[in-house]
Design an enzyme around this catalytic site. Structure first.
Site, PDB file in Angstrom:
ATOM      1  CG  HIS A  12      -2.003  -1.074   1.082  1.00 41.44           C
ATOM      2  ND1 HIS A  12      -2.426  -1.847   2.126  1.00 41.44           N
ATOM      3  CD2 HIS A  12      -2.716  -1.462  -0.021  1.00 41.44           C
ATOM      4  CE1 HIS A  12      -3.372  -2.680   1.689  1.00 41.44           C
ATOM      5  NE2 HIS A  12      -3.559  -2.475   0.391  1.00 41.44           N
ATOM      6  CD  GLU A  40      -0.618   0.397   4.385  1.00 43.86           C
ATOM      7  OE1 GLU A  40       0.094  -0.630   4.409  1.00 43.86           O
ATOM      8  OE2 GLU A  40      -1.857   0.366   4.236  1.00 43.86           O
ATOM      9  NE  ARG A  84      -6.447  -0.132   0.329  1.00 41.19           N
ATOM     10  CZ  ARG A  84      -6.222  -0.840   1.447  1.00 41.19           C
ATOM     11  NH1 ARG A  84      -5.595  -0.285   2.464  1.00 41.19           N
ATOM     12  NH2 ARG A  84      -6.609  -2.097   1.531  1.00 41.19           N
ATOM     13  CG  HIS A 143       0.113  -4.050   4.981  1.00 45.40           C
ATOM     14  ND1 HIS A 143      -0.661  -3.596   3.955  1.00 45.40           N
ATOM     15  CD2 HIS A 143       0.608  -5.250   4.574  1.00 45.40           C
ATOM     16  CE1 HIS A 143      -0.646  -4.464   2.961  1.00 45.40           C
ATOM     17  NE2 HIS A 143       0.114  -5.494   3.314  1.00 45.40           N
ATOM     18  CD  GLU A 185      -2.286  -3.555   8.908  1.00 45.81           C
ATOM     19  OE1 GLU A 185      -1.758  -2.438   8.691  1.00 45.81           O
ATOM     20  OE2 GLU A 185      -3.029  -4.131   8.083  1.00 45.81           O
TER      21      GLU A 185
HETATM   22  O1  0X9 Z   1      -6.868  -4.334   4.388  1.00 40.19           O
HETATM   23  C1  0X9 Z   1      -5.694  -4.660   4.193  1.00 40.19           C
HETATM   24  O2  0X9 Z   1      -5.256  -4.923   3.073  1.00 40.19           O
HETATM   25  C2  0X9 Z   1      -4.729  -4.718   5.380  1.00 40.19           C
HETATM   26  N1  0X9 Z   1      -4.910  -3.568   6.240  1.00 40.19           N
HETATM   27  S1  0X9 Z   1      -4.418  -2.078   5.698  1.00 40.19           S
HETATM   28  O3  0X9 Z   1      -4.903  -1.082   6.656  1.00 40.19           O
HETATM   29  N2  0X9 Z   1      -2.815  -1.993   5.701  1.00 40.19           N
HETATM   30  O4  0X9 Z   1      -4.925  -1.871   4.372  1.00 40.19           O
HETATM   31  C3  0X9 Z   1      -4.987  -5.986   6.165  1.00 40.19           C
HETATM   32  C4  0X9 Z   1      -4.829  -7.248   5.375  1.00 40.19           C
HETATM   33  C5  0X9 Z   1      -5.000  -8.505   6.180  1.00 40.19           C
HETATM   34  N3  0X9 Z   1      -4.964  -9.692   5.363  1.00 40.19           N
HETATM   35  C6  0X9 Z   1      -6.032 -10.124   4.648  1.00 40.19           C
HETATM   36  N4  0X9 Z   1      -7.215  -9.625   4.796  1.00 40.19           N
HETATM   37  N5  0X9 Z   1      -5.831 -11.128   3.811  1.00 40.19           N
HETATM   38 ZN    ZN Z   2      -1.729  -1.873   3.997  1.00 39.26          ZN
END
Ligand code: 0X9
Ligand code: ZN
Length: 301
Positions: free
Chosen positions: A64, A67, A119, A190, A264
């Site tokens: 992303h 980040e 993003r 992330h 995260e």
């Molecule tokens: O939503 C996401 O892609 C991730 N959080 S973020 O705030 N960095 O965008 C979390 C991803 C967790 N993994 C999966 N959902 N597979």
């Molecule tokens: Zn992310």
């Protein structure tokens, strides 16, 4: 020059990786595993003592664009291992490390030049003249298109036109699939929220070895809190956050990579994505403590 007192542009990060390969040619090598939509290199740095029995760990950052703490943390690991390899622990030395600090270089540059909070990647949306970008963390090919992913190119969580429609996610998948390395861990960094997340992310289900993932995750969180005083919550992605299909973590787990985590990084929302530069060193340092715990487990497998 590389420091951890600022966030760096892509060119500096790639220049730093090339410099390390040149300076430490017996242990460090850099490979371009593909190109982004706009033609930027996807550079992976490998650190290895060359022993054929080694397990391998793949670490990426910057899926992303906004980040920024993620590429900064991954480059800190690279620096630590490359510059101090001979005095590193056996746990670190006996792993083949693969680092891809910026999975989404077009997005990363876009956040530096045009829109700090971008993003997605920068490929125009399928059939859309209006919207740009696919969420690379919804584009991986395990349970692609399920919950928490959108089919609208204008969404921040656009899944893309099909699984691996994007050159960046395709390159990661090709590299891992075609590699001779014996990956036993995949970590993708992330921000933000301070979570250590394991699969599954696509829905509220757990892999058969979830207890191993939970217990290593807790040990990593303990190392982080005792190093930097920062509390990380440990749990499955879908359970602790929300279901979101097409993530790189789920895909890596589906390939049989046992210790797969999305981490995260800091903080919990005060600064969010726009984390001040004074946080880079503390975040990277405590994250390295967590990574050492993972390395120790990988060597026990
Ligand atoms: O939503 C996401 O892609 C991730 N959080 S973020 O705030 N960095 O965008 C979390 C991803 C967790 N993994 C999966 N959902 N597979
Ligand atoms: Zn992310």
């Amino acid at each position: 020059r590389m420091t951890w007192k600022q966030y760096h542009r892509l060119e500096d990060i790639h220049g730093f990786m090339d410099y390390l390969a040149k300076t430490y040619p017996t242990i460090v090598s850099v490979n371009t595993i593909g190109k982004s939509f706009e033609g930027r290199n996807l550079k992976v740095l490998r650190i290895s003592n060359g022993k054929s029995a080694n397990k391998a760990v793949f670490i990426d950052g910057g899926i992303h664009a906004r980040e920024w703490i993620s590429p900064a943390t991954v480059t800190y690991f690279i620096n630590q291992f490359a510059e101090n390899f001979d005095v590193e622990s056996d746990d670190i030395k006996n792993i083949d490390w693969y680092f891809l600090p910026v999975v989404n270089p077009d997005g990363y540059e876009y956040t530096h030049v045009t829109d700090r909070l971008w993003r997605k990647n920068r490929k125009p949306g399928y059939g859309s003249r209006l919207c740009t970008g696919t969420d690379l963390n919804r584009n991986f090919g395990y349970r692609w298109g399920g919950k928490g992913a959108s089919n609208s190119p204008c969404s921040e969580i656009y899944r893309g036109s099909k699984a691996f429609s994007e050159p960046e996610s395709q390159a990661v998948s090709d590299f891992i699939k075609n590699s001779a390395a014996n990956f036993s861990a995949y970590i993708t960094y992330h921000s933000y929220g301070q979570y250590l997340l394991y699969p599954w992310g696509y829905d509220n289900a757990l892999p058969p070895d979830h207890k191993d993932l939970e217990s290593l995750g807790r040990k990593m969180a303990e190392a982080i809190i005792s190093t930097g005083g920062t509390n990380y919550q440990v749990g499955s992605s879908s359970g602790l956050l929300y279901p979101a299909a097409g993530g790189s973590d789920d895909w890596a787990k589906s390939q049989g990579i046992k210790y797969t985590y999305t981490i995260e990084l800091r903080d919990t929302g005060r600064h969010g994505f726009v984390l001040p530069t004074s946080y880079i060193e503390p975040v990277a340092r405590e994250s390295l403590a967590g990574l050492r715990v993972l390395a120790s487990q990988v060597n026990k497998e």
